[in-house]
Write a protein that holds these residues in place. Structure first.
Motif, PDB file in Angstrom:
ATOM      1  N   UNK A 123      -0.960  39.036 -39.113  1.00 19.00           N
ATOM      2  CA  UNK A 123      -2.296  39.435 -38.363  1.00 19.00           C
ATOM      3  C   UNK A 123      -2.253  38.740 -36.675  1.00 19.00           C
ATOM      4  N   UNK A 124      -1.601  37.704 -36.798  1.00 14.33           N
ATOM      5  CA  UNK A 124      -1.455  37.005 -35.308  1.00 14.33           C
ATOM      6  C   UNK A 124      -0.436  37.680 -34.380  1.00 14.33           C
ATOM      7  N   UNK A 177      -6.671  30.052 -45.264  1.00 11.60           N
ATOM      8  CA  UNK A 177      -5.106  29.664 -45.261  1.00 11.60           C
ATOM      9  C   UNK A 177      -4.727  28.060 -45.205  1.00 11.60           C
ATOM     10  N   UNK A 178      -5.604  27.336 -44.393  1.00 14.24           N
ATOM     11  CA  UNK A 178      -5.358  26.051 -44.262  1.00 14.24           C
ATOM     12  C   UNK A 178      -5.791  25.061 -45.165  1.00 14.24           C
ATOM     13  N   UNK A 227       1.527  36.180 -49.220  1.00 11.58           N
ATOM     14  CA  UNK A 227       0.159  36.099 -48.424  1.00 11.58           C
ATOM     15  C   UNK A 227       0.487  35.173 -47.041  1.00 11.58           C
ATOM     16  N   UNK A 228       1.385  34.401 -47.159  1.00 11.21           N
ATOM     17  CA  UNK A 228       1.541  33.520 -45.612  1.00 11.21           C
ATOM     18  C   UNK A 228       2.013  34.362 -44.592  1.00 11.21           C
ATOM     19  N   UNK A 264      -3.067  27.738 -33.972  1.00 13.44           N
ATOM     20  CA  UNK A 264      -2.472  27.846 -35.148  1.00 13.44           C
ATOM     21  C   UNK A 264      -1.462  26.601 -35.353  1.00 13.44           C
ATOM     22  N   UNK A 291      -0.885  36.449 -43.220  1.00 13.10           N
ATOM     23  CA  UNK A 291      -1.606  35.616 -42.276  1.00 13.10           C
ATOM     24  C   UNK A 291      -1.036  35.805 -40.809  1.00 13.10           C
ATOM     25  N   UNK A 292       0.167  35.590 -40.692  1.00  9.57           N
ATOM     26  CA  UNK A 292       0.955  35.486 -39.343  1.00  9.57           C
ATOM     27  C   UNK A 292       1.230  37.072 -38.981  1.00  9.57           C
ATOM     28  N   UNK A 349      -8.739  31.789 -33.014  1.00  2.00           N
ATOM     29  CA  UNK A 349      -7.221  31.468 -33.677  1.00  2.00           C
ATOM     30  C   UNK A 349      -6.611  32.261 -32.784  1.00  2.00           C
ATOM     31  N   UNK A 374      -5.585  25.551 -48.168  1.00  5.36           N
ATOM     32  CA  UNK A 374      -4.342  25.556 -49.149  1.00  5.36           C
ATOM     33  C   UNK A 374      -3.418  24.549 -49.022  1.00  5.36           C
ATOM     34  N   UNK A 387     -11.368  33.517 -43.549  1.00  6.16           N
ATOM     35  CA  UNK A 387     -10.081  33.868 -43.933  1.00  6.16           C
ATOM     36  C   UNK A 387      -9.012  32.665 -43.516  1.00  6.16           C
ATOM     37  N   UNK A 388      -9.141  32.497 -42.125  1.00  7.38           N
ATOM     38  CA  UNK A 388      -8.045  31.562 -41.480  1.00  7.38           C
ATOM     39  C   UNK A 388      -8.340  30.123 -42.206  1.00  7.38           C
ATOM     40  N   UNK A 396       4.267  29.044 -35.757  1.00 10.74           N
ATOM     41  CA  UNK A 396       3.041  29.346 -34.744  1.00 10.74           C
ATOM     42  C   UNK A 396       3.737  29.160 -33.305  1.00 10.74           C
ATOM     43  N   UNK A 425       4.565  25.582 -40.665  1.00  7.45           N
ATOM     44  CA  UNK A 425       3.408  26.393 -40.168  1.00  7.45           C
ATOM     45  C   UNK A 425       3.444  26.252 -38.592  1.00  7.45           C
TER      46      UNK A 425
END
Lengths: 170, 170, 170, 170
Positions: free
Chosen positions: A138-139, B135-136, A131-132, B110, A135-136, B105, B138, B131-132, A114, A110
């Protein structure tokens, strides 16, 4: 013109079997294109599997190592770069790669994803868990790609390299 | 016994108003405890707001800077540490902090959260978006905490410091 | 205006008695000026002695540490910055200091002097052996100064700060 | 067994003609042995000349770059490693090399020599001025060697590799 360097990142000890298989296959395909494979260089997990795959077809492999302990270097790494800076070397991994591929997930991976996005590098997620990726996405929506198998990842790399017109490699 | 160092991380230019408000308040509360505030040191976003809050009550602030351009240093940083190593300095941010708090974020934040977890550091998410955090959680369920306001974050820091018995600071 | 940060560099285990005495005295004089003392942060040699001197008059001390082993931190360091990058942290030592003083000589100290000169930082040699000074004077005549005792070194720092008009600190 | 990596260090813009000639010849001889040449990777001075020499006989060249500006990369570097950490990358240069050769002198090169000695790496001085060698011989008598021409430097490398029995490369 310089050779293309493709970075393959992923977990070490906690890598899943599917991640190792993908990494091996990816290493092999990268080497067949005559591109250089870059990994974190250790003798475990995705780093080791990708390097093994690349060497199975006599590719060239670079490993950016976190410490000076040469017992931990993958035997499939041709060129070990010894940083002795722990996880801060993750930034070198991504800055030195034209495209970064993430095989699986973990805290180290991660951080690499990032840092890649922060540096405006493109990242391909090779996984069947979306899913992972979400998350990214969105970033940094402009910089992330999703692939479910190594061949799909390779097509995306080629597309990226074509679109970028190799400009930062010339 | 050494002073406690608390790291406050968060976006720069892209920080949201709520993140800036939280960071300012957090900086203030940290300084009131006589703890040292550590940030990425630049004159924008969460770094600047947290440092401003700490200085509003005459706290002590450390900034770990990515480059040598002193025009970019927050005027609320007492001790600028010049790393000249770009985002790789994010690893120093988290290794030097006893606890890390993420206000908002972005790719840089990240990377800091992930590097903290990789280094076995505890991270508090100060946000109203769960939500963020999920993610972490997990990735490293033992190391992440969730707070919806600065006061709650302070309680969690105190709990962590008590549980850890300050062991790695003595 | 930011506080002045003065870096005191020198050997660890191999430090000579005179270097330790000079470092202690220098740390004390720096703290009396209300300047911040910056060292490599370990509990040996010149780093430890300078930090001890500064704390004897309640100064503020920063230590830029090479690794994560907190057993090796000087008890006289208020703010330990954990780089985990070994000797590469020597570059941070000098970039973060307004002026660098070398108390004695050894491979690590030579690297710090050279990195300081490379970064255009001024270096004061506090020693009674002029030979080492001569070597560096040939490299960077505009940047090196020679002092035979801590008081003389302090006068040179003040002169440098005045001439630079504190420009890169404002 | 991994390939041998030989680091050639030396000044950039301020390199003397003799240093450039030596570096070119050294790069060529290193490549002829099928060893990998490692330099600081920029398109000036000793880095560029050594890489050019290695490529003249189709050797493999690695460049450890200080920044992300790819305009500054030597066109004779096959594998550019982008550290973005300025002169702190000098530590990576020496840690990644089995033996380090210094062609000429300057602040950056002095830092590399000193970091090499600190890390217990052997350093060969290729120069006809023995003065610089003498300075470092006093610091680390067991680790420094002197050569007046590239062929002599090559003989010393071979002797070192034989004596070390390649132990840290296996």
């Amino acid at each position: 013109m310089k050779k293309i360097i493709i970075g393959v990142m992923g977990p070490g000890k906690t890598a899943k079997e599917i991640d190792l298989q993908n990494a091996y296959q990816l290493g092999k395909l990268i080497a067949k294109q005559d591109w250089i494979l870059l990994t974190g260089g250790r003798n475990i997990g995705v780093m080791d599997a990708a390097s093994c795959g690349a060497k199975s077809v006599r590719g060239l492999t670079v490993g950016i190592l976190p410490d000076r302990n040469l017992q931990n270097v993958s035997k499939f790494v041709d060129i070990p770069i010894v940083t002795n800076m722990g996880s801060a070397r993750n930034n070198i991994n991504v800055l030195s790669s034209h495209v970064v591929i993430a095989c699986g997930i973990g805290p180290g991976t991660v951080s690499e994803i990032a840092l890649a996005l922060k540096a405006n590098k493109k990242v391909i997620f090779l996984t069947d868990e979306k899913e992972n990726f979400n998350f990214f996405e969105k970033l940094s929506p402009q910089l992330v790609y999703f692939a479910t198998n190594p061949e799909a990842a390779m097509s995306i790399i080629e597309m990226i390299l074509n679109n970028d017109n190799y400009t930062n490699l010339k």
